[in-house]
Design a protein around this motif. Structure first.
Motif, mmCIF file in Angstrom:
data_model
loop_
_atom_site.group_PDB
_atom_site.id
_atom_site.type_symbol
_atom_site.label_atom_id
_atom_site.label_comp_id
_atom_site.label_asym_id
_atom_site.label_seq_id
_atom_site.Cartn_x
_atom_site.Cartn_y
_atom_site.Cartn_z
ATOM 1 N N GLY A 175 36.845 -37.058 -13.955
ATOM 2 C CA GLY A 175 37.971 -37.882 -13.559
ATOM 3 C C GLY A 175 38.777 -37.142 -12.507
ATOM 4 O O GLY A 175 38.234 -36.643 -11.519
ATOM 5 N N ALA A 176 40.087 -37.026 -12.741
ATOM 6 C CA ALA A 176 40.952 -36.317 -11.790
ATOM 7 C C ALA A 176 41.021 -34.823 -12.080
ATOM 8 O O ALA A 176 41.692 -34.090 -11.350
ATOM 9 N N ASN A 177 40.325 -34.373 -13.108
ATOM 10 C CA ASN A 177 40.451 -32.992 -13.559
ATOM 11 C C ASN A 177 39.249 -32.143 -13.157
ATOM 12 O O ASN A 177 38.169 -32.661 -12.850
ATOM 13 N N LEU A 178 39.445 -30.838 -13.199
ATOM 14 C CA LEU A 178 38.351 -29.883 -12.989
ATOM 15 C C LEU A 178 37.821 -29.452 -14.350
ATOM 16 O O LEU A 178 38.601 -29.145 -15.254
ATOM 17 N N LEU A 179 36.505 -29.407 -14.496
ATOM 18 C CA LEU A 179 35.870 -28.940 -15.725
ATOM 19 C C LEU A 179 34.852 -27.856 -15.389
ATOM 20 O O LEU A 179 33.946 -28.067 -14.575
ATOM 21 N N HIS A 180 34.997 -26.697 -16.017
ATOM 22 C CA HIS A 180 34.018 -25.596 -15.929
ATOM 23 C C HIS A 180 33.677 -25.206 -14.490
ATOM 24 O O HIS A 180 32.516 -24.963 -14.155
ATOM 25 N N GLY A 181 34.694 -25.199 -13.631
ATOM 26 C CA GLY A 181 34.487 -24.710 -12.271
ATOM 27 C C GLY A 181 33.910 -25.712 -11.304
ATOM 28 O O GLY A 181 33.642 -25.378 -10.146
ATOM 29 N N GLY A 182 33.679 -26.958 -11.757
ATOM 30 C CA GLY A 182 33.129 -27.979 -10.877
ATOM 31 C C GLY A 182 31.624 -28.081 -10.977
ATOM 32 O O GLY A 182 30.958 -27.263 -11.615
ATOM 33 N N ASP A 183 31.063 -29.104 -10.353
ATOM 34 C CA ASP A 183 29.622 -29.351 -10.435
ATOM 35 C C ASP A 183 28.800 -28.212 -9.842
ATOM 36 O O ASP A 183 27.637 -28.023 -10.204
ATOM 37 N N ALA A 184 29.371 -27.461 -8.916
ATOM 38 C CA ALA A 184 28.667 -26.324 -8.318
ATOM 39 C C ALA A 184 29.273 -25.017 -8.803
ATOM 40 O O ALA A 184 29.337 -24.028 -8.067
ATOM 41 N N GLY A 185 29.715 -25.010 -10.062
ATOM 42 C CA GLY A 185 30.323 -23.813 -10.636
ATOM 43 C C GLY A 185 29.323 -22.706 -10.873
ATOM 44 O O GLY A 185 28.150 -22.785 -10.485
ATOM 45 N N PHE A 186 29.766 -21.670 -11.552
ATOM 46 C CA PHE A 186 28.925 -20.498 -11.777
ATOM 47 C C PHE A 186 27.659 -20.823 -12.551
ATOM 48 O O PHE A 186 26.671 -20.086 -12.477
ATOM 49 N N HIS A 187 27.666 -21.920 -13.316
ATOM 50 C CA HIS A 187 26.533 -22.246 -14.190
ATOM 51 C C HIS A 187 25.271 -22.629 -13.424
ATOM 52 O O HIS A 187 24.172 -22.560 -13.980
ATOM 53 N N THR A 188 25.402 -23.032 -12.157
ATOM 54 C CA THR A 188 24.221 -23.410 -11.371
ATOM 55 C C THR A 188 23.858 -22.355 -10.319
ATOM 56 O O THR A 188 22.870 -22.531 -9.596
ATOM 57 N N GLN A 189 24.647 -21.298 -10.219
ATOM 58 C CA GLN A 189 24.445 -20.309 -9.166
ATOM 59 C C GLN A 189 23.368 -19.294 -9.557
ATOM 60 O O GLN A 189 23.165 -19.005 -10.733
ATOM 61 N N ARG A 190 22.727 -18.755 -8.546
ATOM 62 C CA ARG A 190 21.752 -17.678 -8.778
ATOM 63 C C ARG A 190 22.491 -16.329 -8.759
ATOM 64 O O ARG A 190 23.049 -15.942 -7.743
ATOM 65 N N TRP A 191 22.464 -15.673 -9.881
ATOM 66 C CA TRP A 191 23.079 -14.366 -10.017
ATOM 67 C C TRP A 191 22.046 -13.288 -9.682
ATOM 68 O O TRP A 191 20.838 -13.525 -9.746
ATOM 69 N N GLN A 192 22.512 -12.105 -9.352
ATOM 70 C CA GLN A 192 21.642 -10.961 -9.105
ATOM 71 C C GLN A 192 21.554 -10.126 -10.382
ATOM 72 O O GLN A 192 22.584 -9.707 -10.918
ATOM 73 N N GLY A 193 20.323 -9.904 -10.856
ATOM 74 C CA GLY A 193 20.146 -9.165 -12.093
ATOM 75 C C GLY A 193 19.555 -7.787 -11.873
ATOM 76 O O GLY A 193 18.748 -7.576 -10.972
ATOM 77 N N ARG A 194 19.997 -6.842 -12.700
ATOM 78 C CA ARG A 194 19.389 -5.517 -12.701
ATOM 79 C C ARG A 194 19.520 -4.921 -14.093
ATOM 80 O O ARG A 194 20.471 -5.219 -14.840
ATOM 81 N N ILE A 195 18.546 -4.100 -14.443
ATOM 82 C CA ILE A 195 18.508 -3.461 -15.751
ATOM 83 C C ILE A 195 19.125 -2.078 -15.636
ATOM 84 O O ILE A 195 18.687 -1.252 -14.829
#
Length: 339
Positions: free
Chosen positions: A96-116
C-alpha cells in the motif's frame, strides 16, 4: 564445525555449516538466506525445521522472504517516509502506502559476497546511496556460526557514510515438526509483558499489556489455541503479526522466546540483543510456492529487530545510523531436544 561451499543454480552459492553432531544448516548468498536447518527429534529422526525454496530462483523472486535478511529496514515504515535532521526521506512503498522489509528490491533479493572465516560464514553487502530511497552508502556484514550445542549465532554489523535508518532481521519461518504439519500444535513462550498494538495497516499505535489477552505468552501456549481466540488485534492480522517488547535490558543478549513441538520433542530457544521480536504466524502464506505449496500457519517467524516504524517514533534516533557509528546486533537460535 565445518563449512563447505558448492555452486547452486543461477550462479548462486550454497554453503553448508555442520557441527560435530551432524546438525546441518544451509545458507545461500542470495539474500544471505537461511535455506535449510536439519535437526534431530527425540528419536534421532532428522527433519528440515525451516520453510524455504527448492532452488536459487525462488530466492531471487523474493517470494515469502524465506530465511532472508530483511533490510535496510525490516518490518514497516508508515507512509514509506521519515525525517532525519529535519529533512524528509521518501522510500519505495511496496505494501500500500507503506514500506515493508526494505521494498521489493530489498536485501532479501540481493547477491551477497560470501567467504569462510574459520568457523564462521561471513556475508557482506553494499547498499548504494539512494537504494529504495534510503540515504547513504551502507556496508553490511552478517556472520553465521553453528556451535556444537546446536546454537546458530547471527552477528550483524553495518556502517554508513550518511545518516540512515537501519533495522535488520532474519525472516526465517520455523516449523519444528518439519514439512509434514503446520504449527498449530506447537507451543510458544515469549518473555514479554507488553506488545505493540497495531492499526488496520499493521502500523504500531501504542504499547499494550499482554495481561488478560491472547497475547500473553509468558507461559507456553499452543499456537492453535491462540489463533482460535477472538480479539480485534488478531482479526486485523489474521493471527499474530505483532512486535513484542521482551523483558530485560535491550543491548544485552537475553532469552526472549521458546518454541516447542511436543510430538517431536524439538525445541528452539531464541536470544537477542534487540529491543523487539516480531511474532508472525504465517497468516498470508496460503498458496506461496516454496519446496511445496505452503498454507497459512505452516511456519512461525521469530524476527528480532527494532520496533516497526520506530523511525517515526520519539525514539527514532536510536535507529538512525550515523557516520562513525557501527550498527550491531546478535541473535541466537538454539535447536535442542526435550525428552
Amino acid at each position: 564445525m565445518s563449512i563447505q561451499s558448492a555452486p547452486w543454480d543461477h550462479d548462486a552459492t550454497l554453503y553448508t555449516l555442520e557441527n560435530a553432531h551432524g546438525m546441518r544448516v544451509l545458507i545461500t548468498d542470495i539474500g544471505a538466506s537461511l535455506v535449510s536447518w536439519f535437526a534431530p527429534d527425540r528419536d534421532g529422526n532428522v527433519a528440515d525445521i525451516v520453510l524455504g525454496h527448492k532452488d536459487a530462483a525462488g530466492y531471487l523472486s523474493g517470494a515469502g522472504f524465506f530465511g532472508s535478511i530483511a533490510g535496510r529496514w525490516a518490518n514497516r515504515i508508515k507512509g514509506a517516509r521519515c525525517h532525519i535532521d529535519g529533512q524528509q526521506h521518501t522510500f519505495t512503498a511496496n505494501e500500500g502506502a507503506n514500506l515493508l522489509h526494505g521494498g521489493d528490491a530489498g536485501f532479501h533479493t540481493q547477491r551477497w559476497q560470501g567467504r569462510i572465516l574459520g568457523n564462521k560464514l561471513q556475508l557482506t553487502l553494499t547498499s548504494p546511496d539512494g537504494a529504495a530511497g534510503f540515504p547513504g552508502t551502507l556496508q553490511v556484514w552478517i556472520d553465521y556460526e553453528l556451535s556444537d550445542d546446536g546454537t546458530l549465532i547471527l552477528t550483524y554489523a553495518a556502517r554508513t557514510d550518511a545518516a540512515t535508518p537501519v533495522n535488520l532481521t532474519n525472516h526465517v519461518y520455523f516449523n519444528l515438526a518439519g514439512e509434514s504439519a503446520d504449527i498449530r500444535d506447537q507451543q510458544l513462550q515469549v518473555n514479554a509483558s507488553n506488545y505493540l498494538a497495531i492499526d488496520q495497516e499493521s502500523i504500531p499505535v501504542g504499547v499494550a499489556a499482554v495481561e488478560g489477552t491472547p497475547f500473553d505468552l509468558r507461559r507456553p501456549a499452543s499456537l492453535g489455541e491462540v489463533l482460535a481466540q477472538t480479539h480485534p488485534q488478531l482479526a486485523i492480522a489474521r493471527g499474530l503479526d505483532h512486535c513484542y517488547v521482551p523483558d530485560g535490558e535491550p543491548g544485552k543478549l537475553r532469552e526472549v522466546a521458546t518454541l516447542f513441538d511436543p510430538a517431536s520433542g524439538r525445541e528452539l530457544i531464541t536470544a537477542t540483543t534487540e529491543r523487539g521480536i516480531q511474532i508472525y504466524t504465517g497468516n498470508f502464506l496460503e498458496g506461496t510456492v516454496g519446496r511445496r505449496t505452503y498454507h497459512a500457519h505452516d511456519g512461525v517467524c521469530l524476527e528480532t529487530q527494532a520496533f516497526p516504524d520506530q523511525v517515526n517514533m520519539p525514539s527514532a534516533e536510536e535507529v538512525i545510523l550515523r557516520p562513525g557509528q557501527t550498527y550491531q546486533q546478535i541473535t541466537t537460535y538454539r535447536a535442542a531436544v526435550r525428552e
